[in-house]
Design an enzyme around this catalytic site. Sequence first.
Site, PDB file in Angstrom:
ATOM      1  N   ASP A  37     -49.766 -13.868  26.256  1.00  0.00           N
ATOM      2  CA  ASP A  37     -49.013 -12.705  26.734  1.00  0.00           C
ATOM      3  C   ASP A  37     -49.987 -11.809  27.486  1.00  0.00           C
ATOM      4  OD1 ASP A  37     -46.058 -11.497  25.897  1.00  0.00           O
ATOM      5  OD2 ASP A  37     -47.457  -9.919  26.475  1.00  0.00           O
ATOM      6  N   ASN A  90     -42.375 -18.845  30.211  1.00  0.00           N
ATOM      7  CA  ASN A  90     -41.334 -17.889  29.835  1.00  0.00           C
ATOM      8  C   ASN A  90     -41.550 -16.490  30.395  1.00  0.00           C
ATOM      9  OD1 ASN A  90     -39.330 -16.594  27.755  1.00  0.00           O
ATOM     10  ND2 ASN A  90     -41.291 -15.599  27.359  1.00  0.00           N
ATOM     11  N   TYR A 156     -34.620 -10.440  41.571  1.00  0.00           N
ATOM     12  CA  TYR A 156     -34.599 -11.218  40.322  1.00  0.00           C
ATOM     13  C   TYR A 156     -33.804 -12.507  40.521  1.00  0.00           C
ATOM     14  CZ  TYR A 156     -34.034 -12.259  35.313  1.00  0.00           C
ATOM     15  OH  TYR A 156     -34.040 -12.867  34.077  1.00  0.00           O
ATOM     16  N   LYS A 160     -35.219 -16.350  40.201  1.00  0.00           N
ATOM     17  CA  LYS A 160     -34.733 -17.328  39.226  1.00  0.00           C
ATOM     18  C   LYS A 160     -34.145 -18.569  39.918  1.00  0.00           C
ATOM     19  CE  LYS A 160     -36.131 -15.215  35.571  1.00  0.00           C
ATOM     20  NZ  LYS A 160     -37.199 -15.803  34.742  1.00  0.00           N
ATOM     21  N   ILE A 189     -29.210 -12.152  26.631  1.00  0.00           N
ATOM     22  CA  ILE A 189     -29.862 -12.422  25.339  1.00  0.00           C
ATOM     23  C   ILE A 189     -30.442 -11.106  24.814  1.00  0.00           C
ATOM     24  CG2 ILE A 189     -31.647 -13.790  24.153  1.00  0.00           C
ATOM     25  CD1 ILE A 189     -29.364 -15.497  25.457  1.00  0.00           C
ATOM     26  N   THR A 191     -32.705  -8.885  23.956  1.00  0.00           N
ATOM     27  CA  THR A 191     -34.148  -8.577  24.049  1.00  0.00           C
ATOM     28  C   THR A 191     -34.321  -7.239  24.763  1.00  0.00           C
ATOM     29  OG1 THR A 191     -34.508  -9.517  26.246  1.00  0.00           O
ATOM     30  CG2 THR A 191     -34.650 -11.058  24.405  1.00  0.00           C
TER      31      THR A 191
HETATM   32  P1  NAP Z   1     -39.004  -9.531  27.257  1.00  0.00           P
HETATM   33  O1  NAP Z   1     -38.385  -9.211  25.939  1.00  0.00           O
HETATM   34  O2  NAP Z   1     -39.244  -8.446  28.241  1.00  0.00           O
HETATM   35  O3  NAP Z   1     -40.363 -10.322  26.964  1.00  0.00           O
HETATM   36  C1  NAP Z   1     -41.143 -10.762  28.028  1.00  0.00           C
HETATM   37  C2  NAP Z   1     -42.586 -10.902  27.567  1.00  0.00           C
HETATM   38  O4  NAP Z   1     -43.364 -11.316  28.703  1.00  0.00           O
HETATM   39  C3  NAP Z   1     -43.182  -9.575  27.095  1.00  0.00           C
HETATM   40  O5  NAP Z   1     -43.986  -9.767  25.964  1.00  0.00           O
HETATM   41  C4  NAP Z   1     -43.999  -9.136  28.297  1.00  0.00           C
HETATM   42  O6  NAP Z   1     -45.085  -8.288  27.976  1.00  0.00           O
HETATM   43  C5  NAP Z   1     -44.505 -10.457  28.831  1.00  0.00           C
HETATM   44  N1  NAP Z   1     -44.945 -10.373  30.218  1.00  0.00           N
HETATM   45  C6  NAP Z   1     -44.468  -9.570  31.212  1.00  0.00           C
HETATM   46  N2  NAP Z   1     -45.171  -9.761  32.333  1.00  0.00           N
HETATM   47  C7  NAP Z   1     -46.119 -10.683  32.060  1.00  0.00           C
HETATM   48  C8  NAP Z   1     -47.155 -11.299  32.815  1.00  0.00           C
HETATM   49  N3  NAP Z   1     -47.378 -10.971  34.104  1.00  0.00           N
HETATM   50  N4  NAP Z   1     -47.926 -12.220  32.220  1.00  0.00           N
HETATM   51  C9  NAP Z   1     -47.732 -12.562  30.911  1.00  0.00           C
HETATM   52  N5  NAP Z   1     -46.786 -11.998  30.136  1.00  0.00           N
HETATM   53  C10 NAP Z   1     -45.982 -11.079  30.717  1.00  0.00           C
HETATM   54  O7  NAP Z   1     -38.135 -10.595  28.041  1.00  0.00           O
HETATM   55  P2  NAP Z   1     -37.116 -11.735  27.536  1.00  0.00           P
HETATM   56  O8  NAP Z   1     -35.752 -11.196  27.639  1.00  0.00           O
HETATM   57  O9  NAP Z   1     -37.605 -12.350  26.294  1.00  0.00           O
HETATM   58  O10 NAP Z   1     -37.275 -12.745  28.765  1.00  0.00           O
HETATM   59  C11 NAP Z   1     -38.081 -13.916  28.715  1.00  0.00           C
HETATM   60  C12 NAP Z   1     -37.710 -14.786  29.909  1.00  0.00           C
HETATM   61  O11 NAP Z   1     -36.322 -15.122  29.833  1.00  0.00           O
HETATM   62  C13 NAP Z   1     -37.908 -14.102  31.259  1.00  0.00           C
HETATM   63  O12 NAP Z   1     -38.391 -15.034  32.192  1.00  0.00           O
HETATM   64  C14 NAP Z   1     -36.496 -13.658  31.626  1.00  0.00           C
HETATM   65  O13 NAP Z   1     -36.335 -13.510  33.010  1.00  0.00           O
HETATM   66  C15 NAP Z   1     -35.678 -14.793  31.056  1.00  0.00           C
HETATM   67  N6  NAP Z   1     -34.267 -14.439  30.779  1.00  0.00           N
HETATM   68  C16 NAP Z   1     -33.955 -13.425  29.927  1.00  0.00           C
HETATM   69  C17 NAP Z   1     -32.614 -13.124  29.705  1.00  0.00           C
HETATM   70  C18 NAP Z   1     -32.162 -12.023  28.778  1.00  0.00           C
HETATM   71  O14 NAP Z   1     -30.964 -11.683  28.761  1.00  0.00           O
HETATM   72  N7  NAP Z   1     -33.027 -11.454  27.958  1.00  0.00           N
HETATM   73  C19 NAP Z   1     -31.618 -13.866  30.367  1.00  0.00           C
HETATM   74  C20 NAP Z   1     -31.998 -14.876  31.231  1.00  0.00           C
HETATM   75  C21 NAP Z   1     -33.329 -15.174  31.425  1.00  0.00           C
HETATM   76  P3  NAP Z   1     -44.888  -6.678  28.110  1.00  0.00           P
HETATM   77  O15 NAP Z   1     -43.676  -6.328  27.279  1.00  0.00           O
HETATM   78  O16 NAP Z   1     -46.159  -6.131  27.612  1.00  0.00           O
HETATM   79  O17 NAP Z   1     -44.629  -6.432  29.577  1.00  0.00           O
END
Ligand code: NAP
Length: 256
Positions: A37, A90, A156, A160, A189, A191
Site C-alpha cells: 500500500d 487493486n 475514472y 477502468k 462496494i 468502502t
Molecule cells: P479504497 O477503500 O479507497 O482502498 C484503496 C487502497 O489503495 C487504499 O488503502 C489506498 O491508500 C491505496 N492506494 C491509493 N493510491 C495508491 C497508490 N498510488 N499506490 C498504492 N496504493 C494506493 O478503495 P476500494 O473501494 O477498496 O477500491 C479498490 C479497487 O476497487 C480500486 O481499484 C477501485 O477503483 C475498485 N473498485 C471499487 C469499487 C467500490 O465500489 N468500492 C467498485 C468498483 C471498483 P490511501 O487510503 O492511503 O490512499
Amino acid sequence: MGLVKGKIALVTGAGAGIGRATAMLFATEGAKVVVSDIDPASGNETVALIEKNGGEAKFIKADVSKSKDVTALIKSAVDHYGRIDCACNNAGIEGKVVPFHAQSEGNFDAIISVNVKGVFLCLKQEIEHMRNNGGGTIVNLSSVAGLIGFPGLSPYVASKHAVIGMTKNAALEYAKEGIRVNAICPGGIDTRMLDSLAEQASGGGMSTDEMMDPLHPMGRIGTPQEVAELIVWLCSDRSSFITGTAVPVDGGYTSQ
Ligand code: NAP
C-alpha cells in the site's frame, strides 16, 4: 479453506477496502501474502489482522504509479518469499465527480497515473517475474465503470475501460506461458471510495446506502468480502480455463 494453499500472493492497495479483504482471504485460504500500500500504517494494520488470524504476511510500501516503487516491490517480494504466484492489482483512486466539460487536467492525470499506469507497471513486472517462474495468475481491478459510462466520472470510466484492455492483451500474449490474467468489475462496494463517490454525487445530502442501494437490482451494495471471494478463486487453480475475461461482481447492476 486451502484454495490457494502454499502460494505466494501479492495485493496492492491492501491497506483498506477490497484490497484488505482480498489479502485477508488469500491468507485464510492458505497463501503467504505480500501486503502493499502507499500508506504504511494501514498496510501494517492489514498484516497484523492476518497474523492475528494465524496467517503469514509481509508489508512492502509502494506507490503503484511510480516505476521505482513497483520495481522495488517485486524485488523485495521475491527476495522475501522466493516467488509470486498470484497478484491482485487493486490500488486505485476515484478522483472528483465533475461533468466532462469541467474536468481538470490534474484530475485526469492523477486518476490515469494510479489506475492505468499503476496497473501497467505492476502487470509488466509481475509478468516478467512469472515468465521466469513457470506461470502465475493475475487479477486486475476494473469496475462496472469499465463496462458502461457513469456521468461525472469520465477519467475514472476511461481508466477502468483501459484496465480491461490491458487485461485482454496480457492474457493473449502470455496464455501459452501459463500466465492467466483476468479483470473483475465490482458494482458499488462498501468502502471508503464508495463513501466518497456517494458524498460527491449527492452533495453530502445522502448516505452511501441511501444513494447506492436502490441502484442495484439486489437492493444493496456489495461487501469487500464478496469481491475478495471472486479474486481469490480467479487466482486459484480452480479457475484454470479462464483468462482474458472481465467478470462483473455487481448484484446485477450491468444486467439492467
Ligand atoms: P479504497 O477503500 O479507497 O482502498 C484503496 C487502497 O489503495 C487504499 O488503502 C489506498 O491508500 C491505496 N492506494 C491509493 N493510491 C495508491 C497508490 N498510488 N499506490 C498504492 N496504493 C494506493 O478503495 P476500494 O473501494 O477498496 O477500491 C479498490 C479497487 O476497487 C480500486 O481499484 C477501485 O477503483 C475498485 N473498485 C471499487 C469499487 C467500490 O465500489 N468500492 C467498485 C468498483 C471498483 P490511501 O487510503 O492511503 O490512499
